[in-house]
Scaffold this motif. Sequence first.
Motif, PDB file in Angstrom:
ATOM      1  N   GLU A  61       0.835  -1.212   0.000  1.00  0.00           N
ATOM      2  CA  GLU A  61       0.000   0.000   0.000  1.00  0.00           C
ATOM      3  C   GLU A  61       0.866   1.256   0.000  1.00  0.00           C
ATOM      4  O   GLU A  61       0.545   2.231  -0.675  1.00  0.00           O
ATOM      5  CB  GLU A  61      -0.917   0.024   1.220  1.00  0.00           C
ATOM      6  N   GLU A  62       1.945   1.230   0.759  1.00  0.00           N
ATOM      7  CA  GLU A  62       2.831   2.394   0.817  1.00  0.00           C
ATOM      8  C   GLU A  62       3.434   2.701  -0.553  1.00  0.00           C
ATOM      9  O   GLU A  62       3.456   3.854  -0.995  1.00  0.00           O
ATOM     10  CB  GLU A  62       3.955   2.155   1.826  1.00  0.00           C
ATOM     11  N   THR A  63       3.941   1.670  -1.219  1.00  0.00           N
ATOM     12  CA  THR A  63       4.588   1.848  -2.517  1.00  0.00           C
ATOM     13  C   THR A  63       3.590   2.338  -3.562  1.00  0.00           C
ATOM     14  O   THR A  63       3.854   3.310  -4.283  1.00  0.00           O
ATOM     15  CB  THR A  63       5.226   0.524  -2.981  1.00  0.00           C
ATOM     16  N   ILE A  64       2.451   1.678  -3.646  1.00  0.00           N
ATOM     17  CA  ILE A  64       1.435   2.064  -4.632  1.00  0.00           C
ATOM     18  C   ILE A  64       0.888   3.442  -4.298  1.00  0.00           C
ATOM     19  O   ILE A  64       0.713   4.289  -5.174  1.00  0.00           O
ATOM     20  CB  ILE A  64       0.316   1.010  -4.699  1.00  0.00           C
ATOM     21  N   GLY A  65       0.635   3.695  -3.012  1.00  0.00           N
ATOM     22  CA  GLY A  65       0.114   4.997  -2.593  1.00  0.00           C
ATOM     23  C   GLY A  65       1.054   6.136  -2.918  1.00  0.00           C
ATOM     24  O   GLY A  65       0.628   7.200  -3.377  1.00  0.00           O
ATOM     25  N   ALA A  66       2.355   5.944  -2.694  1.00  0.00           N
ATOM     26  CA  ALA A  66       3.340   6.994  -3.005  1.00  0.00           C
ATOM     27  C   ALA A  66       3.360   7.277  -4.503  1.00  0.00           C
ATOM     28  O   ALA A  66       3.414   8.436  -4.930  1.00  0.00           O
ATOM     29  CB  ALA A  66       4.725   6.578  -2.518  1.00  0.00           C
ATOM     30  N   TYR A  67       3.311   6.219  -5.307  1.00  0.00           N
ATOM     31  CA  TYR A  67       3.290   6.396  -6.758  1.00  0.00           C
ATOM     32  C   TYR A  67       2.034   7.157  -7.183  1.00  0.00           C
ATOM     33  O   TYR A  67       2.105   8.124  -7.945  1.00  0.00           O
ATOM     34  CB  TYR A  67       3.344   5.040  -7.455  1.00  0.00           C
ATOM     35  N   LEU A  68       0.882   6.720  -6.690  1.00  0.00           N
ATOM     36  CA  LEU A  68      -0.371   7.353  -7.090  1.00  0.00           C
ATOM     37  C   LEU A  68      -0.483   8.782  -6.587  1.00  0.00           C
ATOM     38  O   LEU A  68      -1.074   9.635  -7.246  1.00  0.00           O
ATOM     39  CB  LEU A  68      -1.568   6.517  -6.609  1.00  0.00           C
ATOM     40  N   ASP A  69       0.112   9.065  -5.427  1.00  0.00           N
ATOM     41  CA  ASP A  69       0.102  10.421  -4.901  1.00  0.00           C
ATOM     42  C   ASP A  69       0.841  11.367  -5.852  1.00  0.00           C
ATOM     43  O   ASP A  69       0.394  12.482  -6.103  1.00  0.00           O
ATOM     44  CB  ASP A  69       0.732  10.448  -3.511  1.00  0.00           C
ATOM     45  N   LYS A  70       1.956  10.896  -6.401  1.00  0.00           N
ATOM     46  CA  LYS A  70       2.718  11.709  -7.358  1.00  0.00           C
ATOM     47  C   LYS A  70       1.921  11.939  -8.637  1.00  0.00           C
ATOM     48  O   LYS A  70       2.109  12.931  -9.331  1.00  0.00           O
ATOM     49  CB  LYS A  70       4.036  11.026  -7.711  1.00  0.00           C
ATOM     50  N   HIS A  71       1.050  10.999  -8.972  1.00  0.00           N
ATOM     51  CA  HIS A  71       0.284  11.077 -10.213  1.00  0.00           C
ATOM     52  C   HIS A  71      -1.160  11.520  -9.984  1.00  0.00           C
ATOM     53  O   HIS A  71      -1.998  11.433 -10.878  1.00  0.00           O
ATOM     54  CB  HIS A  71       0.314   9.719 -10.925  1.00  0.00           C
ATOM     55  N   ARG A  72      -1.452  11.958  -8.771  1.00  0.00           N
ATOM     56  CA  ARG A  72      -2.777  12.467  -8.392  1.00  0.00           C
ATOM     57  C   ARG A  72      -3.897  11.494  -8.748  1.00  0.00           C
ATOM     58  O   ARG A  72      -4.868  11.842  -9.410  1.00  0.00           O
ATOM     59  CB  ARG A  72      -3.036  13.830  -9.015  1.00  0.00           C
TER      60      ARG A  72
END
Length: 99
Positions: A61-72
């Motif tokens: 969740e952390e890895t996917i969340g960080a990626y998605l946060d950068k891509h809004r």
Amino acid sequence: MQLNSFRTLGRSGLRVSPITLGGLAFGDADDQTSTALLDPYLAAGGNFIDAANVYNGGRSEETIGAYLDKHRACPPGRYQGPGTSMSEFQLEAAGGLER
């Protein structure tokens, strides 16, 4: 393959891509590998990524969340645990959003 021929997810009304990207391995992989998997999936129109609190102790969740946060983009989430009460679900959902 284009993944933007969305389908309705059950009775939720959510429109999701026909192929889900499994997130179990995220958290074990480095950021470069994760990006190499997520970039083409999203570029092809995918919008449905599986993640759960039990995948790699929440690191998925952390890895996917960080990626998605950068891509809004909106992070995924799923709860799996010993309890089924609403309070346990809410606690795990909040933890998933923090991760």
